[in-house]
Design an enzyme around this catalytic site. Structure first.
Site, short mmCIF file in Angstrom:
data_model
loop_
_atom_site.label_atom_id
_atom_site.label_comp_id
_atom_site.label_asym_id
_atom_site.label_seq_id
_atom_site.Cartn_x
_atom_site.Cartn_y
_atom_site.Cartn_z
N CYS A 47 66.82 65.71 89.56
CA CYS A 47 66.09 66.37 90.51
C CYS A 47 64.49 66.10 90.23
O CYS A 47 64.07 66.09 89.70
CB CYS A 47 66.53 67.58 90.10
N CYS A 372 27.25 72.10 72.31
CA CYS A 372 27.48 72.46 73.78
C CYS A 372 26.77 73.34 74.19
O CYS A 372 26.66 75.22 73.64
CB CYS A 372 28.96 72.33 74.15
#
Length: 400
Positions: A47, A372
């Site tokens: 599946c 950042c």
């Protein structure tokens, strides 16, 4: 009535709405993958819902699609699959994960030693070229020797692949309304099927994915902070272990004009004010300097104090300007930040006390640091006008 004026206003409103929608639709990890060159692996191992999740959670896998392959029935469907087999098609970055590794995982993720009870769930490895074929045969031979059993998997040339119905794509994710709505509101179905973020979350929801990969990606998936936390908890990860750059999104922050600094409100845009004064975060990949490659220095948008140099700027993949070190350490203040279920180190400018961003310990050498920083907190001074802008002392940084 001035119809030209009204028409102009309407065009402006439409343009603004379009840009807002475009900003909202940006999913950082998908943006990162836009230019990645990929190769394709095609497997059938029962599946296809499970493999779609387990392979989608792997670092190096860029996108997954489920469908039908291996048969002669034209235009198969789930209700009329004919002689085809449920199959997963995987686009991957060979610089991150090898075809050999994918084949090993293919054999590990199902029982290839037993004949399948139906054609729909057969074990088949479809190869695209001789190199893939040889890799598959060598691994099959090794496993048979190690286990003393014959592998029943078919190894055959790839011929065709029919995409399965929409409701089969990222099936596990589609069973989670709160999560899938994030993507279906931003993406078309074709974009959803080919989204790296959707593939990752489809896997992470089932418990697939390594802890370190989930932590590294959690802020890049386009999810709200609430959904990030729920996804982490599903994988038994303490949200405090994560250190994304994100604060409250600027779009979700309101400016109370009654309590603002009037002089700064005149000097700064709404976004600049929200970021520097209200500690908000601008959107990744949709800010002024994240991909700026010019040489020069970055100064505080409020005070003009020198903060960072292009010589220390690097591409972090975060969607925000990133630096390995400050230009002037004396102009940077670091503070503990325990907001938003995280333990982080906030970065502020010394003289203006502007919120700049955060610093992390996952940067490149020589410092190992990643500052950042929000573009909205910065002003860029190009190297060729440093003197006239009053920063001549830094010209030496860019002289050959």
């Amino acid at each position: 009535m001035n119809y030209l004026f009204i028409f102009s206003i309407m065009i402006l409103l439409l343009f603004t709405a379009f840009n807002t929608a475009a900003q909202d639709s940006i999913i950082p990890i998908d943006k990162n993958m836009e230019d990645v060159e990929t190769e394709t692996a095609v497997f059938a191992l029962g599946c296809f819902w499970g493999p779609d999740a387990s392979f989608g959670a792997l670092e190096g896998v860029v996108r997954t699609r489920v469908g039908y392959a291996g048969g002669t029935t034209e235009n198969p469907s789930y209700k009329n699959i004919g002689d085809h087999t449920e199959t997963i098609e995987i686009d991957y970055n060979p610089e991150i994960i090898s075809y050999k590794k994918l084949v090993e995982l293919f054999f590990d993720n199902h029982n290839p030693y037993t004949k399948s009870y139906s054609r729909q769930y057969a074990s088949i490895l479809f190869h695209h070229n001789q190199k893939q074929k040889e890799t598959a045969l060598n691994i099959k031979k090794r496993l048979e020797a190690e286990n003393g059993r014959t592998i029943k998997t078919e190894i055959r040339e790839y011929e065709n692949f029919y995409l399965a119905e929409d409701y089969h794509q990222k099936f596990r994710l589609q069973q989670q309304p709160d999560f899938v709505s994030v993507y279906l509101e931003k993406l078309s179905m074709d974009e959803f099927i080919n989204s790296t973020a959707a593939a990752r979350v489809n896997g992470y929801i089932t418990g697939a994915g390594k802890k370190e990969d989930i932590i590294a990606n959690i802020n890049l998936l386009g999810l709200s902070l609430e959904l990030q936390e729920r996804l982490l908890e599903r994988n038994n990860i303490d949200p405090a272990e994560c250190s994304p750059c994100q604060n409250t999104a600027a779009a979700d922050v309101e400016i109370n004009e009654e309590f603002t600094d009037k002089e700064l409100r005149e000097k700064l845009s709404d976004l600049q004010y929200k970021v520097t004064q209200l500690d908000a975060t601008e959107p990744p990949f949709d800010n002024k300097y994240w991909d700026n490659k010019e040489t020069g220095i970055y100064v505080d948008i409020v005070s003009g104090e020198p903060l960072f140099s292009s010589a220390d700027k690097f591409e972090s993949g975060s969607g925000w300007p990133s630096f390995t070190k400050p230009l002037e350490e004396a102009n940077i203040i670091e503070k503990k930040d325990n907001s938003l279920f995280m333990r982080r180190t906030e970065v502020r400018s010394k003289n203006a006390d502007s919120h700049l961003g955060h610093v992390f310990t996952d940067g490149p050498e020589p410092t190992g640091l990643r500052y950042c920083i929000n573009s909205a907190s910065l002003k860029f001074i190009p190297a060729d006008i440093l003197e006239e802008e009053g920063y001549g002392e830094y010209k030496y940084l860019f002289e050959e």
